[in-house]
Design a protein around this motif. Structure first.
Motif, short mmCIF file in Angstrom:
data_model
loop_
_atom_site.label_atom_id
_atom_site.label_comp_id
_atom_site.label_asym_id
_atom_site.label_seq_id
_atom_site.Cartn_x
_atom_site.Cartn_y
_atom_site.Cartn_z
N ALA A 198 0.85 -1.08 -0.01
CA ALA A 198 -0.08 0.03 -0.08
C ALA A 198 0.96 1.13 0.08
O ALA A 198 1.77 1.23 0.71
N ASN A 199 0.66 2.15 -0.80
CA ASN A 199 1.41 3.43 -0.94
C ASN A 199 0.42 4.76 -0.77
O ASN A 199 0.07 5.26 -1.54
N PRO A 200 -0.13 4.79 0.47
CA PRO A 200 -1.24 5.75 0.76
C PRO A 200 -0.57 7.21 0.34
O PRO A 200 -1.49 8.04 0.16
N CYS A 201 0.75 7.31 0.67
CA CYS A 201 1.15 8.88 0.37
C CYS A 201 0.90 9.37 -0.82
O CYS A 201 0.40 10.55 -1.05
N ILE A 202 0.78 8.39 -1.87
CA ILE A 202 0.12 8.74 -3.17
C ILE A 202 -1.09 8.38 -3.71
O ILE A 202 -1.77 9.02 -4.28
N ALA A 203 -1.62 7.36 -2.96
CA ALA A 203 -2.67 6.54 -3.58
C ALA A 203 -3.91 7.17 -2.69
O ALA A 203 -5.08 7.37 -3.26
N HIS A 204 -3.64 7.33 -1.38
CA HIS A 204 -4.86 7.87 -0.45
C HIS A 204 -4.09 8.98 0.59
O HIS A 204 -3.88 8.65 1.59
N PRO A 205 -3.94 10.12 -0.35
CA PRO A 205 -3.09 11.10 0.43
C PRO A 205 -3.53 11.71 1.84
O PRO A 205 -2.98 11.83 2.81
N ILE A 206 -5.01 11.51 1.86
CA ILE A 206 -5.65 12.16 2.98
C ILE A 206 -6.00 11.31 4.12
O ILE A 206 -5.90 11.59 5.14
N MET A 207 -6.03 10.02 3.66
CA MET A 207 -5.76 8.93 4.74
C MET A 207 -4.34 8.91 5.42
O MET A 207 -4.18 8.97 6.69
N TRP A 208 -3.40 9.29 4.40
CA TRP A 208 -1.92 9.43 4.92
C TRP A 208 -1.89 10.60 6.20
O TRP A 208 -1.13 10.39 7.00
N GLU A 209 -2.60 11.71 5.50
CA GLU A 209 -2.48 12.63 6.45
C GLU A 209 -3.21 12.54 7.85
O GLU A 209 -2.60 12.87 8.81
N ARG A 210 -4.09 11.70 7.78
CA ARG A 210 -4.72 11.14 9.09
C ARG A 210 -3.53 10.58 9.91
O ARG A 210 -3.59 10.59 11.21
N VAL A 211 -2.92 9.50 9.24
CA VAL A 211 -1.83 8.92 9.69
C VAL A 211 -0.79 10.01 10.58
O VAL A 211 -0.35 9.65 11.64
N MET A 212 -0.47 10.99 9.77
CA MET A 212 0.55 12.07 10.30
C MET A 212 -0.08 12.95 11.43
O MET A 212 0.67 13.32 12.19
N ARG A 213 -1.37 12.69 11.84
CA ARG A 213 -2.12 13.55 12.98
C ARG A 213 -1.88 12.26 14.08
O ARG A 213 -2.28 12.97 15.08
N ASN A 214 -1.62 11.22 14.02
CA ASN A 214 -1.48 10.28 14.95
C ASN A 214 -0.67 10.94 16.08
O ASN A 214 0.72 11.18 16.06
N PRO A 215 -1.24 11.04 17.23
CA PRO A 215 -0.30 11.78 18.49
C PRO A 215 0.64 10.48 19.26
O PRO A 215 1.32 11.08 20.16
N HIS A 216 0.31 9.28 18.79
CA HIS A 216 1.05 8.47 19.66
C HIS A 216 2.70 8.11 19.21
O HIS A 216 3.15 7.01 19.51
#
Ligand SMILES: Nc1nc2c(c(=O)[nH]1)N[C@H]1C(S)=C(S)[C@@H](COP(=O)(O)OP(=O)(O)OC[C@H]3O[C@@H](n4cnc5c(=O)[nH]c(N)nc54)[C@H](O)[C@@H]3O)O[C@H]1N2
Ligand SMILES: Nc1nc2c(c(=O)[nH]1)N[C@H]1C(S)=C(S)[C@@H](COP(=O)(O)OP(=O)(O)OC[C@H]3O[C@@H](n4cnc5c(=O)[nH]c(N)nc54)[C@H](O)[C@@H]3O)O[C@H]1N2
Ligand code: SF4
Ligand SMILES: [Mo]
Length: 734
Positions: free
Chosen positions: A204-222
């Motif tokens: 899976a390459n969400p950085c380009i295939a699901h960029p806004i899902m990836w943004e959600r990963v980047m918001r992970n505070p843990h």
């Protein structure tokens, strides 16, 4: 004989067809105040971002991402931002086109187009039987259109065979979930991206295939660990805390090896396994053979990396497993997906925040097509083979049960084979571009050209498939029609009409209405007057199913709540007030005994191993966040075009490039047993020795791929075949 065609008393006469308003021509339902804003779910990927559409005179003039939508929280990727631009293109299909005596596609009016369609398809059926015509559809039209198409084709026009491009994409996940969980049910909600402390992305390459899902990963505070399992150092892998660049198609060995290590460490959730699953003991015995040495040899990964992965899973409190096409598009994709499901089950990482065995879907309405396209499943996730299910759907639709086929359609590849054998002679292609996207075009194109009559229903009349059609039906696109999509986290959201379709183009919904009328089965769909009517029918079909959505009152509720995730049964609305919901919180699954199943198999090698003549593995997939599939839409935006190379390119690793004397920018030739193409070389450390990568967005790519399929899901294995890479200067000599 088609008597209905000669009746001109109904509303479908030639004159009325031209009447503005009746078929969406010139009709804009949205409020007309100068500063009106409405929202719509994006029509590209399955993330399902909401876009604010800014209207002037009822027509959208610009857009911006919606801040208060639970999916994208104010974000959008370049495709979303350009969603309106791609509607204005010179090659929009604006009138039906029929291949005339000249051999060229010539403009005709809708009446002629519909008469010809019906005459040719009925003629073929008379001569070769009902099943000699078929359809191929999509995960990119609204649920209401999908359901209409599936019901019209199968119950109205008597076709048995119709499949979708979701076979190229999602069939593996569907099959894996059905076998393991008892229903096709991705369990997660996007909040899980933010709630995990270990996220595992496989193929899976969400950085380009699901960029806004990836943004959600980047918001992970843990401060999460991010494990990426991909032969390439993708954009996503570069952001991982652990990248496992395994040998292509060795995922099963890796996950079985990790399962063995977890058992040895006793990092299991025994209570969950005992109460909520079956088949664990057999699985535990099976994985004993996946020793460190074996797994390291099969995957090419160092033993330490495999141990580190296993330890992260063992030590994580909330571990989520995410997979996409690197798993689904494989010769044993179903069992590979289940190898991941097994890891989640054995560690109890399911049904809790930040966990799950999570298949990410691809197209804006891939999940809708899985439930409502009436292809592999009977409407509403039902089973064609189950008499009770047939009875229920017949009742809801008010049709005679005998009209419902007793079995699912042939899969896509079987339809293609049927065409090759001359058993299928008429094909209706809706919102997909098989002459580019289907695997192995050395045969694919030839097969489509064998058809007696090919109908293509598309927004543009220049697609690779439209160009070989006998009849092109001009379709409205996203923004020019209304309905609902289901995104990856099972969220149903609305799509609005904010633009006039160009020329004579009609929404797929209206085209289907016309086909039903001219076919002579319009009566059967008398209640299917608008997408909103069909949504009501779909709700009734879903009653009592895991995907029950009877609690959603109407489109307005979807709008007010920022979309609704299924299930949402009526009577339980208050229990479903939470904006984010996940499945299996009670540990019960949809199987007959409520237990999830451990399923596994001995791995076997892919169909076409590399050899001296074809020494590289060809990987294919998404190239950039700005390109969508066969580019019919994204290539129409000057902004998006600036963000990627216009010519096909091949990524080569630095070691191979040096050995072969290849530099970035030079033209090379790629050869397989099936075909060859030239491409621009792009040397990148992201690609391992012995591999090359070509994005799927170029017509040339599927001239190279090899038709091979997962036995359970019949999904094509787009991501593995043997290829030779030749420097152009030496190409002529060999
Ligand atoms: N920009 C953009 N976004 C899209 C799309 C698009 O066309 N453009 N399409 C949408 C659709 S329909 C889909 S289905 C999704 C696809 O989304 P993804 O599946 O994320 O995209 P792909 O690039 O097809 O494949 C993902 C990765 O699988 C890797 N891979 C290949 N073989 C193997 C293997 O054997 N094992 C493992 N572990 N990995 C492997 C590839 O190197 C690739 O990086 O994207 C959606 N989003
Ligand atoms: N080599 C290789 N091949 C692949 C893949 C890969 O990874 N590698 N991935 C596969 C996957 S996952 C997928 S999903 C497929 C996608 O393959 P396709 O479905 O063939 O790709 P699209 O370009 O999305 O085609 C959709 C068509 O519908 C048209 N269209 C858009 N909106 C509408 C509408 O509202 N109505 C109508 N009637 N038409 C409309 C578009 O103009 C376009 O021609 O490709 C598959 N092919
Ligand atoms: S991430 Fe997907 S849904 Fe969101 S704007 Fe981009 S293409 Fe549209
Ligand atoms: Mo896809």
């Amino acid at each position: 004989m088609i008597p209905q065609l000669h009746q001109t008393t109904g509303p479908y006469t030639r004159e009325l067809l031209q009447e503005p308003g009746r078929f969406g021509l010139g009709q804009l339902p949205v409020a007309n105040s100068p500063d009106a804003v409405t929202t719509s779910v994006c029509g590209f990927c399955s993330t399902g971002c909401s876009l604010n559409l800014h209207l002037r005179g009822g027509e959208a003039v610009s857009l911006s991402p919606t801040t208060e939508y639970p999916v994208n929280l104010g974000m959008a990727c370049p495709k979303g931002w350009e969603a309106l631009t791609v509607l204005d293109a010179d090659d929009r299909a604006t009138t039906p086109l029929l291949r005339g005596d000249s051999g060229r596609l010539e403009p005709v009016d809708w009446d002629t187009a519909m008469r010809t369609f019906v005459e040719r398809f009925k003629g073929i059926q008379r001569q070769y039987g009902d099943d000699s015509v078929a359809f191929l559809s999509t995960g990119q039209i609204v649920n209401e259109e999908m359901a209409f198409l599936g019901a019209l084709a199968k119950f109205g026009m008597g076709m048995k065979h119709g499949d979708g491009n979701t076979r190229q994409c999602m069939a593996t996940a569907v099959t894996a979930y059905k076998q393991s969980f008892g229903f096709d049910a991705p369990p997660y909600t996007y909040a899980d991206f933010e709630e995990s402390d270990v996220l595992v992305f496989v193929g899976a390459n969400p950085c380009i295939a699901h960029p806004i899902m990836w943004e959600r990963v980047m918001r992970n505070p843990h401060d999460p660990e991010i494990v990426v399992v991909d032969p390439r150092a993708t954009e996503t892998a570069m952001n991982a805390t652990l990248h496992l660049p395994l040998a292509p198609k060795s995922d099963m060995s890796l996950f079985y090896g990790v399962a063995r290590l977890l058992i040895e460490r006793d990092a299991l959730d025994h209570e969950f396994v005992d109460s909520n699953t079956e088949g664990f003991d057999e699985f535990a015995a099976f994985v004993r053979d996946f020793t460190d040495d074996r797994v390291a040899a099969e995957t090419g990964l160092p033993v330490e990396a495999i141990h580190r992965f296993a330890n992260l899973v063992a030590d994580g409190r909330r571990v989520s497993f995410w997979w996409t096409m690197g798993v689904n598009q494989s010769h044993q994709g179903t069992r590979t997906a289940q190898a991941l499901v097994n890891l989640a089950l054995m560690t109890g990482n399911i049904g809790r925040p930040g966990t799950g065995a999570n298949s990410i879907t691809g197209q804006c309405n891939a999940m809708g097509s899985r439930l409502f396209s009436n292809t592999t499943n009977l409407l509403g996730g039902h089973d064609f083979g189950n008499p009770e299910h047939r009875g229920k759907v017949a009742d809801v639709l008010g049709i005679d049960e005998s009209r419902i086929p007793h079995e699912a359609s042939w899969a896509y590849d079987q339809i293609m084979e049927g065409i090759r054998r001359g058993e299928i002679r008429g094909l209706w292609v809706i919102c997909t571009n098989p002459a580019h996207s289907w695997i192995d075009q050395s045969e694919g194109r030839e097969i489509l050209e064998k058809l007696d009559f090919l109908v293509v229903q598309d927004m543009y009349d220049t697609t690779e498939t439209a160009r070989i059609a006998d009849l092109v039906l001009p379709a409205a696109g996203w923004g020019e029609k209304e309905g609902t999509f289901v995104n990856s986290e099972r969220r149903i959201g609305t799509v609005k009409q904010v633009r006039r379709a160009p020329g004579q183009a009609l929404s797929d919904f209206r085209i289907l209405e016309l086909v039903a009328h001219y076919w002579g089965c319009g009566e059967m769909f008398a209640d299917w007057k608008s997408p909103a009517d069909v949504f009501e029918i779909l709700k009734r079909c879903s009653a009592g199913q895991p995907c029950d959505i009877t609690g959603i009152a109407d489109y307005e509720v979807l709008e007010e709540r920022g979309g609704v995730q299924w299930p949402f049964p009526s009577g339980e609305e208050s229990a479903n007030e939470r904006a984010e919901r996940r499945l299996f919180e009670d540990g019960r699954f949809y199987t007959s005994n409520g237990r999830a199943r451990f399923l596994f198999v001995e791995p076997r090698p892919p169909a076409e191993p590399t050899c001296a003549e074809f020494p590289f593995v060809l990987l294919t997939g998404r190239g950039t966040a700005s390109q969508w599939h066969t580019q019919t839409r994204t290539a129409k935006s000057a902004v998006l075009r600036k963000l990627y190379p216009d010519r096909v390119y091949v990524e080569v690793g630095p070691e191979d490039a040096e050995r072969l004397g290849i530099v970035t920018g030079e033209t090379v030739t790629l050869e397989t047993r099936r075909g060859s193409t030239s491409a621009t070389a792009f040397v990148t450390p992201g690609v391992r020795p012995g591999h090359v990568f070509v994005p799927m967005h170029y017509e040339e790519t599927n001239r190279l791929t090899k038709a091979d399929f997962d036995a359970h899901s019949r999904q094509p294995s787009y991501k593995h075949c043997a290829v030779q890479l030749v420097r152009h200067t030496t190409a002529g000599r060999s």
